[in-house]
Design a protein around this motif. Structure first.
Motif, mmCIF file in Angstrom:
data_model
loop_
_atom_site.group_PDB
_atom_site.id
_atom_site.type_symbol
_atom_site.label_atom_id
_atom_site.label_comp_id
_atom_site.label_asym_id
_atom_site.label_seq_id
_atom_site.Cartn_x
_atom_site.Cartn_y
_atom_site.Cartn_z
ATOM 1 N N CYS A 1 0.836 -1.194 0.000
ATOM 2 C CA CYS A 1 0.000 0.000 0.000
ATOM 3 C C CYS A 1 0.879 1.255 0.000
ATOM 4 C CB CYS A 1 -0.925 -0.027 1.215
ATOM 5 S SG CYS A 1 -2.202 -1.314 1.099
ATOM 6 N N PRO A 2 0.310 2.463 -0.279
ATOM 7 C CA PRO A 2 -1.099 2.829 -0.119
ATOM 8 C C PRO A 2 -2.027 2.120 -1.101
ATOM 9 C CG PRO A 2 0.088 4.596 -1.208
ATOM 10 C CD PRO A 2 1.117 3.608 -0.741
ATOM 11 N N CYS A 3 -3.221 1.837 -0.614
ATOM 12 C CA CYS A 3 -4.223 1.098 -1.380
ATOM 13 C C CYS A 3 -5.540 1.862 -1.397
ATOM 14 C CB CYS A 3 -4.450 -0.275 -0.768
ATOM 15 S SG CYS A 3 -2.985 -1.340 -0.752
ATOM 16 N N SER A 4 -6.351 1.555 -2.367
ATOM 17 C CA SER A 4 -7.666 2.188 -2.459
ATOM 18 C C SER A 4 -8.693 1.165 -2.881
ATOM 19 C CB SER A 4 -7.648 3.358 -3.450
ATOM 20 O OG SER A 4 -7.286 2.906 -4.733
ATOM 21 N N THR A 5 -9.894 1.299 -2.372
ATOM 22 C CA THR A 5 -10.979 0.383 -2.714
ATOM 23 C C THR A 5 -11.762 0.947 -3.891
ATOM 24 O OG1 THR A 5 -11.181 -0.374 -0.445
ATOM 25 C CG2 THR A 5 -13.066 -0.759 -1.893
ATOM 26 N N GLU A 6 -11.988 0.124 -4.866
ATOM 27 C CA GLU A 6 -12.697 0.529 -6.079
ATOM 28 C C GLU A 6 -14.143 0.061 -6.018
ATOM 29 O OE1 GLU A 6 -12.595 -0.635 -10.841
ATOM 30 O OE2 GLU A 6 -10.802 -0.879 -9.602
ATOM 31 N N PRO A 7 -15.091 0.955 -6.081
ATOM 32 C CA PRO A 7 -16.493 0.539 -6.023
ATOM 33 C C PRO A 7 -16.920 -0.191 -7.293
ATOM 34 C CG PRO A 7 -16.345 2.880 -6.464
ATOM 35 C CD PRO A 7 -14.938 2.410 -6.191
ATOM 36 N N VAL A 8 -17.647 -1.275 -7.115
ATOM 37 C CA VAL A 8 -18.145 -2.041 -8.256
ATOM 38 C C VAL A 8 -19.603 -2.423 -8.000
ATOM 39 C CG1 VAL A 8 -15.905 -2.953 -8.943
ATOM 40 C CG2 VAL A 8 -17.267 -4.203 -7.278
ATOM 41 N N PRO A 9 -20.409 -2.477 -9.049
ATOM 42 C CA PRO A 9 -21.837 -2.777 -8.890
ATOM 43 C C PRO A 9 -22.137 -4.270 -8.872
ATOM 44 C CG PRO A 9 -21.400 -2.209 -11.166
ATOM 45 C CD PRO A 9 -20.099 -2.075 -10.445
ATOM 46 N N TYR A 10 -21.477 -5.011 -7.976
ATOM 47 C CA TYR A 10 -21.741 -6.447 -7.847
ATOM 48 C C TYR A 10 -21.648 -6.801 -6.363
ATOM 49 C CZ TYR A 10 -21.879 -11.355 -9.349
ATOM 50 O OH TYR A 10 -22.256 -12.661 -9.583
ATOM 51 N N PRO A 11 -22.734 -7.291 -5.782
ATOM 52 C CA PRO A 11 -22.738 -7.597 -4.341
ATOM 53 C C PRO A 11 -21.681 -8.634 -3.980
ATOM 54 C CG PRO A 11 -24.969 -7.670 -5.253
ATOM 55 C CD PRO A 11 -24.038 -7.571 -6.423
ATOM 56 N N GLY A 12 -20.988 -8.390 -2.884
ATOM 57 C CA GLY A 12 -20.032 -9.363 -2.377
ATOM 58 C C GLY A 12 -18.667 -9.323 -3.030
ATOM 59 N N VAL A 13 -18.439 -8.362 -3.932
ATOM 60 C CA VAL A 13 -17.143 -8.231 -4.618
ATOM 61 C C VAL A 13 -16.420 -6.998 -4.107
ATOM 62 C CG1 VAL A 13 -16.001 -7.768 -6.820
ATOM 63 C CG2 VAL A 13 -17.860 -9.433 -6.711
ATOM 64 N N THR A 14 -15.160 -7.190 -3.696
ATOM 65 C CA THR A 14 -14.311 -6.081 -3.289
ATOM 66 C C THR A 14 -13.054 -6.087 -4.146
ATOM 67 O OG1 THR A 14 -15.086 -6.211 -1.002
ATOM 68 C CG2 THR A 14 -13.021 -5.030 -1.392
ATOM 69 N N ILE A 15 -12.731 -4.941 -4.731
ATOM 70 C CA ILE A 15 -11.495 -4.777 -5.501
ATOM 71 C C ILE A 15 -10.680 -3.685 -4.836
ATOM 72 C CG2 ILE A 15 -10.457 -4.187 -7.720
ATOM 73 C CD1 ILE A 15 -12.958 -5.184 -9.110
ATOM 74 N N VAL A 16 -9.493 -4.059 -4.364
ATOM 75 C CA VAL A 16 -8.571 -3.121 -3.741
ATOM 76 C C VAL A 16 -7.359 -2.976 -4.646
ATOM 77 C CG1 VAL A 16 -7.086 -2.666 -1.751
ATOM 78 C CG2 VAL A 16 -9.347 -3.677 -1.411
ATOM 79 N N ARG A 17 -7.016 -1.740 -4.971
ATOM 80 C CA ARG A 17 -5.866 -1.461 -5.827
ATOM 81 C C ARG A 17 -4.670 -1.070 -4.956
ATOM 82 N NH1 ARG A 17 -6.453 -2.137 -11.645
ATOM 83 N NH2 ARG A 17 -8.698 -2.240 -11.979
ATOM 84 N N ASP A 18 -3.508 -1.705 -5.216
ATOM 85 C CA ASP A 18 -2.316 -1.364 -4.451
ATOM 86 C C ASP A 18 -1.533 -0.250 -5.147
ATOM 87 O OD1 ASP A 18 -0.667 -2.494 -6.457
ATOM 88 O OD2 ASP A 18 -0.478 -4.399 -5.408
ATOM 89 N N LYS A 19 -0.319 0.022 -4.668
ATOM 90 C CA LYS A 19 0.437 1.160 -5.187
ATOM 91 C C LYS A 19 0.908 0.968 -6.617
ATOM 92 C CE LYS A 19 4.792 -0.391 -3.057
ATOM 93 N NZ LYS A 19 5.846 -0.022 -2.077
ATOM 94 N N TYR A 20 0.875 -0.269 -7.119
ATOM 95 C CA TYR A 20 1.193 -0.528 -8.523
ATOM 96 C C TYR A 20 -0.072 -0.640 -9.377
ATOM 97 C CZ TYR A 20 5.892 -1.554 -6.812
ATOM 98 O OH TYR A 20 7.132 -1.464 -6.219
ATOM 99 N N ASP A 21 -1.225 -0.357 -8.777
ATOM 100 C CA ASP A 21 -2.532 -0.445 -9.423
ATOM 101 C C ASP A 21 -2.990 -1.885 -9.620
ATOM 102 O OD1 ASP A 21 -4.678 1.231 -10.265
ATOM 103 O OD2 ASP A 21 -4.313 0.646 -12.341
#
Length: 834
Positions: free
Chosen positions: A93-113
Motif C-alpha cells: 500500500c497505499p491502497c484504495s478500494t474501487e467501487p463495483v456494482p456487484y454484491p459481495g465483490v471487493t477490488i482493492v488497488r495497491d500502489k502498482y494499481d
C-alpha cells in the motif's frame, strides 16, 4: 478511464486503506519468497490513476534496473527490482478500494494499481475479472476482439497479433462468426468441466459489458465468440508448431537436384536437426515422436519444384508492411528451476516467465484473486475468465515456454477437372468450399476482402508444382476449432485441482495448445510438453507436404504418456536443475518442421546452463539470487560470443592470419568472450565492447564461408528457413552457430553424441576451412573499416541505441536490450505445502 459511480460515492472514503475483508478472505500463503515484474504495467494508457498509485512505467523502470547488474544480482536487488507476488496487500500500500456494482465483490488497488479481489461467490470473482479486463485492458480488448478472429479461422497468411500491433481492423462476416461459435459445442462436449468453463465465460463477459456500459457505452457488447477468438490469438502467437513443409520441400528439391537424392537428403537431414542425441534437454528419458525417415522418397509426401510455391494473396491489395502477415513464429519464454536437494533453502527455486514481446498496453496484466474456487495471483489475459495464465496458487507456481511441437501439417492436393478449386479426395473430384471471412481495413491503405478456399485438410494457403503438375497446398492444424479447450487447463490451475506434480501433468494434458509447462511446489519441480499432437500415417515425411488424397490422414493423437514430461530430473545438462528456453525438452522428440533450431547441440538455452553452473555455491547449491543472476547473465549476452567464438579461435589456431587487422579482430572476439560477451552500453549509446561490432560484421561472412562448400547457391534459401542469426534486438533463438558447433567439432575431432553426417567447412579439409574463415574475417574487416571510418578494430563500437527495447504500439520508456521474460517474470519458492 476509471470513474467512481455517483451512487457509490460513499465507498470512495475507503481510499488508502487495506480493508480487513481482504486479509480475512485471502487463503494461507505458503510461499517463502514470491516476487514478480510485468514491465508494461497495469493501467490502461490514458487512465487516471488514484492518488498514491505509482506511474504506469514504474515496473518498466524496475525491470530496466536489473539488466546492468549482469551476473551480480543480490537479494536486495530482487526486492528492489521486483514487486511482491504475495497474497493480499501487506506491504503493498497505499491502497484504495474501487467501487463495483456487484454484491459481495471487493477490488482493492495497491500502489502498482494491481487489483486484489475478494468475492463471496465464484461467479463474483469471475465477474470481477471481466470488469478488470475492461478497465485495465479496454484498448487492447477493443482492438483485438475482431482481429483475433483471423486466427480462429486460420485465414491464410494473416497474423492476428500483427493486425493488432499494426492497428489494422478486421470486420468479420456472418460466416466467420458462425464458424467460431461452434466452439460452444466443443466445450459442451468436454463434459461438466467444459460446461463450467462456458458458464465462467458468460459471467466474465458480463463483467466486461458491465464496465463498458458505464464507461464505454458505444462499445459493442462482448460475446463468447470474442473469448474464443482471444484464445485462438494466443494459440497462433505462441501455442502452435509445424507447417512450412512447402518451403522445406523446395529446399530439399534443390539439394537433391544438385547433390543427388541420397546426398541431398542427408544434407537436409543434417540441417533440419529433427533429432539430435547431443541436444540440451529439460527432463530425463527418451520420448519417441515425429521422426523423419532415414532415406528419401516417402510415397506419402511430395517434393515441390524449386521456386514454384506461391502463397495466396487477397484482392485488391494486401496489408501494408509486415505486421499483418505471418512471420517466423516467435519463441516465447525461459525458465530456470532448481530441485529441492540442490537449493540452499532445501526447497525448489523458480525464476521464469513468458516472453511475449514489449507491448503497451501489455498483453498480460495482474490480478490477486480470492473467491470460492479461485485462489491465485499472477498474470492473466483477455482469454482467461477468472483464471491465471502464469502465476501461483497457495502452495505452487507455474510458468511456460513455447514448445512449438508439431501440430500443423501442409497437404498437397491433386487438382482435377482443369480447375484450381477442385481436388481429389478418396477417389472423387470434390469442390473446394469458399470462405468469405470479412474485410480488413489497414491503418494505412485500402480496405480489402479476406476470401479463401477450404478443403477437408484446411484452407488453401498457396499453389505449387509437384511432379510437373499444379497442386494446391493446404494447412491443417490439430487445435483448429478447439482453441478454447485450453481453458480447461487454466481453470484447474486456478480452482485448487492442481496440488502435486501428478495433478499438474494431468491438468496440462487437457490443452490442445503446445507449450512446455512447468510446476514448482515446496518439494518438487515438474514439466510436460502439451498439445494435441497428430500421429502421422506411415510412409510420410513430417518435414514435407503430405499427399492429400485421403490415404495419408492422421491416425489419432499422441497419448499423454508419450509427451515429454518429468519430475525432479537427475540427468539434465546441469545436474539438479530444470532449464528451458524454447528448446525441445527431451531426447527422441522430433523438432517440428519449422523449427530447425529446436534440437541444436548448442542453443541460447546453453547460456542459461553455463551461467547456472557458474552461480552454484561452494556447497554445491543455489540461492534465488544466484538463479536470478544466471537468468540475467544469459539475457544480456551475445550467444555467438559465448558458444561460437571459442570454437572459432580453436579452429583457426596454428593458421596464419591474412593480415594484422584480421588477427586483431579475432583477439578482440576472444577477449569479449572471456569477459562474458556482454552487450552493456557505454555513456555514448554504444555497446562498450568492440567485440560486438566485430561479430555483427563478421558473422554473416563467416556463416556463408563455412556453409558455402555444400550449400552453394542455396545459402539464401537456407537463411529463409533458418536465420543465420536472430540478432539483437531479436531473441537469438535461430542461428547457424548451431551448425558451426557440430561441423567444426567434427572437423577438430571433438567427441560429440551425434555429429553431422556430412562435412561443410572446407569440405571437411581443415586447411581449406581455415583459409575460408580467415578470408571471411578479412573481408569483414574491410567492410567495418569503411563503416566506422577507422582501420583499428578497437575503435569499432556497435550502436546500443539500435537494439534498445521499444514498446508498441504505444510508447513507454525505452529500455536497455535484454532477452528475458516480458509478460511476467516470477522469482518464487515455497517452504510449506497444504
Amino acid at each position: 478511464m476509471r470513474k467512481t459511480l455517483a451512487l457509490m460515492a460513499a465507498v470512495a472514503g475507503l481510499a488508502f486503506t487495506a480493508p480487513a475483508a481482504l486479509g480475512a478472505g485471502a487463503p494461507t500463503d505458503y510461499s517463502q519468497t514470491a516476487l514478480n515484474i510485468i514491465p508494461s504495467g497495469q493501467a490502461d494508457p490514458g487512465e487516471t490513476l488514484a492518488p498514491g498509485v505509482l506511474p504506469n512505467d514504474t515496473q518498466a523502470e524496475m525491470y530496466n534496473a536489473l539488466t546492468p547488474l549482469f551476473n551480480h544480482v543480490t537479494n536486495a536487488d530482487l526486492n528492489a527490482d521486483f514487486k511482491s507476488e504475495k497474497f493480499g496487500t501487506a506491504g503493498q500500500c497505499p491502497c484504495s478500494t474501487e467501487p463495483v456494482p456487484y454484491p459481495g465483490v471487493t477490488i482493492v488497488r495497491d500502489k502498482y494499481d494491481v487489483p486484489h479481489v475478494t468475492a463471496t461467490t465464484h461467479a463474483g470473482g469471475v465477474w470481477a475479472s471481466g470488469w478488470i479486463a475492461a478497465e485495465d485492458r479496454g484498448l487492447l480488448l477493443s482492438q483485438a476482439r475482431y482481429d483475433s478472429l483471423v486466427a480462429a479461422i486460420d485465414a491464410p497468411n494473416l497474423s492476428a497479433i500483427g493486425l493488432v500491433e499494426n492497428l489494422d481492423s478486421f470486420t468479420p462476416s456472418a460466416q466467420t462468426e458462425r464458424v467460431v461459435a461452434r466452439q460452444t459445442q466443443v466445450l459442451i462436449k468436454a463434459g461438466p468441466e467444459g460446461r463450467d468453463v462456458l458458464r465462467d465465460i458468460d459471467t466474465f463477459v458480463q463483467g466486461i459489458n458491465a464496465y463498458n456500459a458505464i464507461h464505454n457505452p458505444t462499445e459493442a457488447k462482448f460475446t463468447r465468440n470474442d473469448i474464443y477468438a482471444f484464445n485462438a490469438l494466443k494459440d497462433q502467437f505462441f501455442g502452435e508448431g509445424g507447417g512450412n513443409q512447402a518451403q522445406n520441400s523446395e529446399f530439399l528439391s534443390g539439394l537433391e537436384h544438385r547433390l543427388g537424392a541420397d546426398k541431398g537428403y542427408s544434407v537436409f537431414d543434417d540441417l533440419r536437426q529433427n533429432l539430435n542425441e547431443g541436444s540440451p534437454t529439460t527432463v530425463d528419458g527418451t520420448f519417441d515422436y515425429d521422426h523423419d525417415p532415414s532415406t528419401p522418397g516417402s510415397p506419402g509426401s511430395v517434393l515441390l519444384k524449386p521456386g514454384s510455391f506461391h502463397s495466396v494473396t487477397y484482392a485488391p491489395t494486401t496489408v501494408t508492411g509486415d505486421l499483418g502477415s505471418l512471420e517466423p513464429r516467435p519463441h516465447a519464454s525461459n525458465e530456470l528451476m532448481v530441485e529441492a536437494r540442490y537449493s540452499a533453502t532445501g526447497h525448489p527455486l523458480l525464476v521464469g516467465g513468458p516472453q511475449v514481446g514489449y507491448f503497451y498496453p501489455g498483453l498480460t496484466y495482474e490480478i490477486d484473486m480470492h473467491a470460492p474456487g479461485l485462489d491465485w495471483r499472477g498474470a492473466t489475459s483477455a482469454p482467461f475468465p477468472g483464471y491465471m495464465l502464469i502465476g501461483r496458487g497457495p502452495d505452487f507456481a507455474t510458468t511456460l515456454t513455447s514448445a512449438g511441437a508439431d501440430d500443423t501439417d501442409e497437404f498437397a492436393e491433386t487438382l482435377c477437372d482443369h480447375s484450381k478449386t477442385k481436388y481429389v479426395y478418396n477417389g472423387k473430384c470434390r469442390s473446394m468450399q469458399p470462405f468469405n471471412a470479412g474485410t480488413i481495413t489497414p491503418s494505412k491503405g485500402t480496405p480489402f476482402a479476406v476470401k479463401f478456399w477450404t478443403t477437408v485438410n484446411g484452407p488453401v494457403i498457396g499453389y505449387a508444382i509437384a511432379g510437373g503438375k499444379q497442386v494446391a497446398i493446404t494447412s491443417k492444424r490439430a487445435s483448429y476449432g478447439k482453441d478454447v479447450l485450453d481453458l480447461l487447463f487454466n481453470r484447474r490451475l486456478s480452482d485448487g485441482q492442481v496440488h502435486s506434480p501428478q495433478s499438474f501433468i494431468k491438468a496440462a494434458s487437457l490443452t490442445p495448445q503446445t507449450f512446455n509447462s512447468f510446476y514448482i511446489d515446496s518439494k518438487h519441480v515438474a514439466e510436460i510438453t502439451t498439445g494435441l499432437l497428430p500421429l502421422r500415417a506411415k510412409n510420410t515425411d513430417p518435414s514435407l507436404p503430405t499427399v492429400g488424397n485421403g490415404k495419408y490422414e492422421w491416425r489419432g493423437f499422441l497419448s499423454t504418456k508419450g509427451h515429454p514430461q518429468g519430475v525432479d530430473p537427475t540427468d539434465t545438462p546441469v545436474k539438479g536443475t530444470m532449464v528451458n528456453w524454447n528448446n525441445v525438452s527431451a531426447h527422441g522428440f522430433g523438432s517440428a518442421p519449422d523449427a530447425f533450431g529446436g534440437n541444436g547441440s548448442v542453443a541460447r538455452v546453453s547460456l542459461l546452463n553455463r551461467a547456472l553452473a557458474q552461480q552454484r555455491g561452494s556447497n554445491g547449491k543455489w540461492t534465488l539470487a544466484g538463479v536470478a543472476s544466471a537468468m540475467n547473465t544469459a539475457a544480456n549476452q551475445n550467444v555467438l560470443a559465448i558458444e561460437t567464438v571459442p570454437l572459432l579461435a580453436k579452429v583457426l589456431k596454428g593458421a596464419k592470419a591474412p593480415n594484422a587487422q584480421a588477427a586483431q579482430m579475432l583477439s578482440l572476439l576472444v577477449a569479449w568472450s572471456r569477459h562474458g560477451g556482454n552487450l552493456e552500453p557505454n555513456a555514448q549509446g554504444q555497446i562498450a565492447n568492440p567485440g560486438a561490432a566485430v561479430i555483427n560484421g563478421a558473422w554473416p561472412k563467416l556463416a556463408n564461408a563455412f556453409m558455402r562448400p555444400v550449400l552453394g547457391p542455396q545459402l539464401n534459401q537456407l537463411d529463409s528457413l533458418f536465420d543465420q542469426f536472430d540478432a539483437p534486438p531479436s531473441g537469438q533463438y535461430n542461428g547457424w552457430y548451431q551448425y558451426f558447433d557440430r561441423d567444426i567439432s567434427k572437423l577438430l575431432k571433438i567427441k560429440q553424441p551425434q555429429p553431422f553426417a556430412n562435412d561443410y567447412c572446407g569440405g571437411g579439409n581443415l586447411k581449406r576451412c581455415q583459409t575460408a574463415l580467415w578470408g571471411a574475417l578479412a573481408a569483414a574487416g574491410k567492410q567495418l573499416t569503411k563503416q566506422y571510418g577507422t582501420s583499428n578494430p578497437s575503435d569499432w563500437h556497435a550502436s546500443a541505441t539500435a537494439i534498445q527495447i521499444q514498446f508498441a504500439p504505444l510508447p513507454l520508456i525505452p529500455m536497455q536490450y535484454t532477452n528475458r521474460p516480458s509478460g511476467i517474470q516470477q522469482v518464487i519458492s515455497f517452504n510449506r505445502h497444504r
